[in-house]
Scaffold this active site. Structure first.
Site, PDB file in Angstrom:
ATOM      1  N   ASP A   7      60.791  55.272  31.480  1.00  0.00           N
ATOM      2  CA  ASP A   7      61.418  54.152  30.776  1.00  0.00           C
ATOM      3  C   ASP A   7      61.083  54.288  29.305  1.00  0.00           C
ATOM      4  O   ASP A   7      60.123  54.976  28.924  1.00  0.00           O
ATOM      5  CB  ASP A   7      60.906  52.810  31.324  1.00  0.00           C
ATOM      6  CG  ASP A   7      61.649  51.611  30.751  1.00  0.00           C
ATOM      7  OD1 ASP A   7      62.773  51.785  30.239  1.00  0.00           O
ATOM      8  OD2 ASP A   7      61.107  50.492  30.797  1.00  0.00           O
ATOM      9  N   SER A   8      61.847  53.608  28.474  1.00  0.00           N
ATOM     10  CA  SER A   8      61.544  53.599  27.051  1.00  0.00           C
ATOM     11  C   SER A   8      60.310  52.752  26.747  1.00  0.00           C
ATOM     12  O   SER A   8      59.757  52.846  25.651  1.00  0.00           O
ATOM     13  CB  SER A   8      62.739  53.080  26.251  1.00  0.00           C
ATOM     14  OG  SER A   8      63.069  51.764  26.665  1.00  0.00           O
ATOM     15  N   CYS A  71      65.318  52.851  33.208  1.00  0.00           N
ATOM     16  CA  CYS A  71      65.702  52.357  31.886  1.00  0.00           C
ATOM     17  C   CYS A  71      67.209  52.226  31.893  1.00  0.00           C
ATOM     18  O   CYS A  71      67.917  53.224  32.092  1.00  0.00           O
ATOM     19  CB  CYS A  71      65.246  53.345  30.814  1.00  0.00           C
ATOM     20  SG  CYS A  71      65.828  52.972  29.140  1.00  0.00           S
ATOM     21  N   GLU A 148      57.872  39.686  27.369  1.00  0.00           N
ATOM     22  CA  GLU A 148      56.726  40.420  26.843  1.00  0.00           C
ATOM     23  C   GLU A 148      55.679  39.491  26.238  1.00  0.00           C
ATOM     24  O   GLU A 148      54.493  39.831  26.192  1.00  0.00           O
ATOM     25  CB  GLU A 148      57.197  41.459  25.821  1.00  0.00           C
ATOM     26  CG  GLU A 148      58.011  42.579  26.464  1.00  0.00           C
ATOM     27  CD  GLU A 148      58.248  43.758  25.543  1.00  0.00           C
ATOM     28  OE1 GLU A 148      57.881  43.671  24.343  1.00  0.00           O
ATOM     29  OE2 GLU A 148      58.803  44.766  26.020  1.00  0.00           O
ATOM     30  N   CYS A 186      68.417  44.584  33.524  1.00  0.00           N
ATOM     31  CA  CYS A 186      67.321  44.985  32.636  1.00  0.00           C
ATOM     32  C   CYS A 186      66.047  44.942  33.457  1.00  0.00           C
ATOM     33  O   CYS A 186      65.831  43.990  34.221  1.00  0.00           O
ATOM     34  CB  CYS A 186      67.221  44.041  31.437  1.00  0.00           C
ATOM     35  SG  CYS A 186      65.744  44.322  30.407  1.00  0.00           S
ATOM     36  N   HIS A 188      63.114  44.275  32.650  1.00  0.00           N
ATOM     37  CA  HIS A 188      62.239  43.136  32.347  1.00  0.00           C
ATOM     38  C   HIS A 188      62.589  41.923  33.219  1.00  0.00           C
ATOM     39  O   HIS A 188      61.723  41.097  33.517  1.00  0.00           O
ATOM     40  CB  HIS A 188      62.379  42.717  30.883  1.00  0.00           C
ATOM     41  CG  HIS A 188      61.638  43.570  29.911  1.00  0.00           C
ATOM     42  ND1 HIS A 188      61.897  44.914  29.745  1.00  0.00           N
ATOM     43  CD2 HIS A 188      60.644  43.270  29.033  1.00  0.00           C
ATOM     44  CE1 HIS A 188      61.094  45.400  28.802  1.00  0.00           C
ATOM     45  NE2 HIS A 188      60.331  44.420  28.357  1.00  0.00           N
TER      46      HIS A 188
END
Length: 270
Positions: A7-8, A71, A148, A186, A188
């Protein structure tokens, strides 16, 4: 079996978390290209160059037998380039999400929430279209920094999510869609899955991209079944980052759901 996960940044750790549950007999290497994120602001050629260099590391240095591109941006813009660059099977999260939507939907109308870069690529719409589905994609860029920050159950996050979903459902109504499936586009967003489910009508099922990716990897690799069966051995988990291992441990532990201790800093170049 050694599986490389790329993943990035940190979000792909939700995919690794789901993979660990389903393939306890496998070894894993995870690479977060944190020095070069966000990929969403880069050109397709740049994303492909970054992603291929990460794939080469996992295959050549870590001897991965199988790659999971956890990703969405890299899956949207660089999957073909990665597959051409390495001699092992490669799975991206967009196809797995579209496969799950196809298996779930009864109306054929699918909603997707993703980052701006993923939405601008129209990768989910294309993947759903190839499966005979209609899709509406919605960019929701504020959700990543909120996750995050750790504001999972914060009122601000709930309000932002409600605004995005209201706009998406209004757009679906104007297009005369009858959506019954929402794909979290996504990595996240699985941390916000309960939030999505609270905010949506019960008639719309939420597809967790991390969960369905892990399910499809397990379906491919569990023949023979050893990789999916605990064998009492200590299987390896190796973590790599291209910048700030301290930040990777701190944020990554939140995504993985457990403490991350050893993270190795690597340099993949510009």
């Amino acid at each position: 079996m050694k599986i490389g996960v790329f993943d990035s940044g940190f979000g792909g750790l939700t995919v690794l978390r789901a993979l660990l549950e389903r393939l306890p007999g496998a070894d894993f290497s995870y690479l977060g290209d944190t020095a070069r994120l966000p990929y969403g602001a880069k050109s397709q050629a740049t994303v492909a160059r970054y992603a291929v260099s990460s794939a080469h590391f996992l295959v050549e240095q870590e001897k991965a037998d199988y790659l999971v591109i956890a990703c969405n941006t890299a899956s949207a813009l660089a999957l073909d380039a990665i597959r051409e660059a390495v001699p092992v099977p490669v799975l991206g999260v967009i196809d797995t999400g579209a496969n799950a939507a196809q298996a779930t939907t009864k109306t054929g109308d699918v909603l997707v929430m993703a980052t701006a870069a993923t939405v601008e690529s129209h990768a989910y719409s294309a993947a759903c279209g190839r499966r005979g589905l209609r899709a509406i994609e919605k960019a929701s860029p504020l959700l990543v920094p909120l996750v995050e920050e750790g504001w999972i159950d914060h009122p601000v996050t709930e309000e932002v999510l409600q605004i995005y979903l209201s706009e998406l459902l209004e757009e679906a109504a104007e297009a005369e869609f009858q959506p019954d499936t929402l794909v979290l586009g996504c990595t996240h967003y699985p941390l916000l899955r309960p939030n999505f489910e609270r905010a949506l009508p019960e008639s719309i099922r939420v597809i967790d991209s991390a969960e369905v990716t892990a399910e499809q990897v397990a379906a491919e690799l569990c023949l023979p079944a050893e990789a999916c069966t605990p064998d009492g051995k200590g299987h390896s988990r190796r973590f790599y980052a291209t910048d700030s291992v301290a930040k990777f441990r701190r944020l990554g532990s939140r995504f993985l759901g457990e403490e991350i201790n050893g993270v190795e800093l690597i340099d993949l170049g510009g």
